[in-house]
Design an enzyme around this catalytic site. Structure first.
Site, PDB file in Angstrom:
ATOM      1  CG  ASP A 120      -6.583  -6.193  -1.639  1.00 26.69           C
ATOM      2  OD1 ASP A 120      -5.963  -5.119  -1.481  1.00 26.69           O
ATOM      3  OD2 ASP A 120      -7.243  -6.735  -0.724  1.00 26.69           O
ATOM      4  CD  GLU A 187      -7.746  -2.334   3.165  1.00 29.60           C
ATOM      5  OE1 GLU A 187      -8.091  -1.661   4.143  1.00 29.60           O
ATOM      6  OE2 GLU A 187      -8.565  -2.818   2.357  1.00 29.60           O
TER       7      GLU A 187
HETATM    8 ZN   LIG Z   1      -9.583   0.167   0.817  1.00 25.32          ZN
END
Ligand SMILES: [Zn+2]
Length: 498
Positions: A120, A187
């Protein structure tokens, strides 16, 4: 790295350097591909990164999974781009969008090593679109750079790791130790569904891992007066993170006849008190290791001070406390981030609230932080409650371990003259979810970070030099060989000793 992490100020204030164009001497098995030109060795891999950048794999808290099809399209693309890897490794999809690959080793008695990266990226603000010199999701390749969101954080690591595995397979390499590749999909918004789920799965399957390698710190150049060579910082520990909600209740009423104190004034005083009562400064084991190596390298008075650490500890702490970035390395830091009270100009609010975000130093906990806040505020009209997600400070990785040595070997291949320094990583990455599996977590990206690059992370004009991407691939190939095959490691160790 997370948006709210304080990594960037640290990098910006500490790290200003010239980009290293050093080439990588190790791993001679890989042939430069035929399309390679202008000093770029892995043009085909750069093209894969370029394609991967074009998928808008944005993780968003508000509209969850708004970009679901982008993630699944990226999965499909990766299958096509890395055929040998997909044939040889087992792939498991967790929570629809995270990818966990297993490269089974020939010796199941060896604990697996995990390489972590994330699929992501953070969004591109509408207002900033015009400021990009190249399209944010164009993946454009010019003579020197690959452009776009994810080229520095963190798709380049996904592709570099996959390319390294693909080439190792094609070169006939097979691991003794099981290698895991864990690519999370959230994340940037905490990593719970991605790395969190993968960690749970791995705990059930293996109980323990040998080591985890994730993003984090990097290589700097020219930041310390007196140290000319590059300094490679490896994050061997990270701070914890917690949030607290402060609530003050009042009677309400009309603002024409106010009491001396209102919820707003009481809450404001509480926040001032927190600022006036900083957490105690402490030099943790990780920071002591950092100082020992850096000050020894500086020599003279610095080395003397570190040799007589007991005598100079106070002075060293005072010195570190002077700078915002280094102060964050020696104490827990609390910052008010949200405040709410009142709706109408002539009505006294019945309630005022604030959220305080706390980055917790090794050795403290959510509980001890709460105690400190209550004591600092010193007013029982202010209710202090834990709020939202808590991640404790990480364990401290062992720098005397063979895995640390293997990482050092791989860094030395890429940056032969680098001083390698373990350090506390002040931010939080997916690695926090793997703390239950091993103490050996290393947060390091194989690139030289300049102040200019640091500004581009989570910002406009994110881009990666092509030659640096080449080096990343070689770095991960070298690292994987070292950790997957004990013989490779021992051979290398022999070379180093020679
Ligand atoms: Zn990162």
């Amino acid at each position: 790295m997370k948006k709210q992490s304080i990594l960037l100020p640290v990098l910006i204030s500490l790290f200003s350097a010239i980009f290293s164009q050093g080439t990588f001497a190790g791993v001679p098995d890989f042939m430069p591909d035929s399309a390679a030109t202008g000093g770029v060795r892995y043009a085909a891999a750069a093209h894969k990164l370029s394609r991967a950048i074009r998928f808008k794999t944005i993780s968003e808290t508000e509209e969850k999974n708004a970009f679901a099809s982008e993630f699944t399209a990226l999965h499909t693309y990766l299958e096509k781009a890395f055929p040998a890897l997909h044939e040889r490794l087992e792939r498991k999809v967790l929570n629809k969008y995270s990818l966990l690959y297993t490269w089974p080793g020939s010796d199941p008695a060896l604990k697996p090593v995990l390489l972590s990266a994330h699929l992501d990226v953070v969004p591109v603000e509408d207002a900033s679109v015009k400021e990009w010199e190249q399209g944010a999701f164009s993946g454009l390749i010019d003579d020197l750079f690959i452009w776009g969101r994810g080229t520095l954080d963190d798709k380049y690591r996904v592709i570099a790791i996959m390319e390294a595995v693909e080439q190792l397979i094609l070169a006939g390499f097979s691991p003794e130790r099981t290698i895991l590749l864990a690519f999370g999909h959230d994340e940037e918004i905490g990593g719970t569904e991605g790395a969190g789920a993968m960690s749970q799965f791995l705990q059930e399957k293996y109980e323990r891992l040998e080591a985890v390698f994730d993003e984090g710190l990097a290589v700097t150049k020219g930041i310390f007066p007196g140290i000319a060579e590059p300094v490679a910082f490896i994050g061997t520990a990270s701070k914890g993170s917690a949030n607290f909600k402060l609530t003050v209740k009042g009677e309400g009423g009309h603002s024409s006849v106010p009491p001396t104190e209102t919820p707003i004034s009481i809450l404001s005083q509480a926040i001032v008190n927190i600022g006036n009562n900083p957490f105690k400064a402490r030099i943790t084991p990780a920071t002591k290791e950092t100082l020992t190596i850096l000050l020894d390298r500086l020599g003279g008075k610095s080395r003397f001070a570190m040799k007589h650490y007991g005598l100079f500890k106070g002075a060293i702490k005072k010195e570190l406390a002077k700078n915002m970035a280094t102060d964050a390395l020696i104490r827990t830091k609390a910052s008010p981030t949200i405040m709410q009270a009142g709706e109408k100009e002539n009505v006294l609010p019945r309630e005022a609230t604030a959220v305080v975000n706390v980055r917790i130093l090794t050795g403290e906990s959510e509980e001890s932080v709460q105690k400190h806040l209550v004591k600092a505020i010193n007013d029982d009209r202010v209710q202090v409650t834990a709020y939202g997600a808590y991640s404790p400070p990480s364990p401290v990785a062992n720098t005397n371990s063979w895995v640390y040595q293997a990482l050092q070997n791989s860094i030395s291949e890429l940056f032969p003259d680098a001083l390698i320094v373990p350090a506390l990583f002040p931010g939080a990455t997916d690695a926090r979810h793997y703390a239950n599996l091993t103490d050996n977590i290393f947060r390091f990206a194989p690139l030289v970070v300049t102040a200019d690059d640091a500004m581009r992370v989570h910002n406009v004009n994110e881009r990666l030099p092509l030659t640096v991407f080449d080096d990343c691939i070689d770095f991960y190939a070298h690292l994987i060989r070292q950790v997957a095959d004990q013989e490779e490691y021992l051979v290398h160790k022999g070379e180093i000793l020679k």
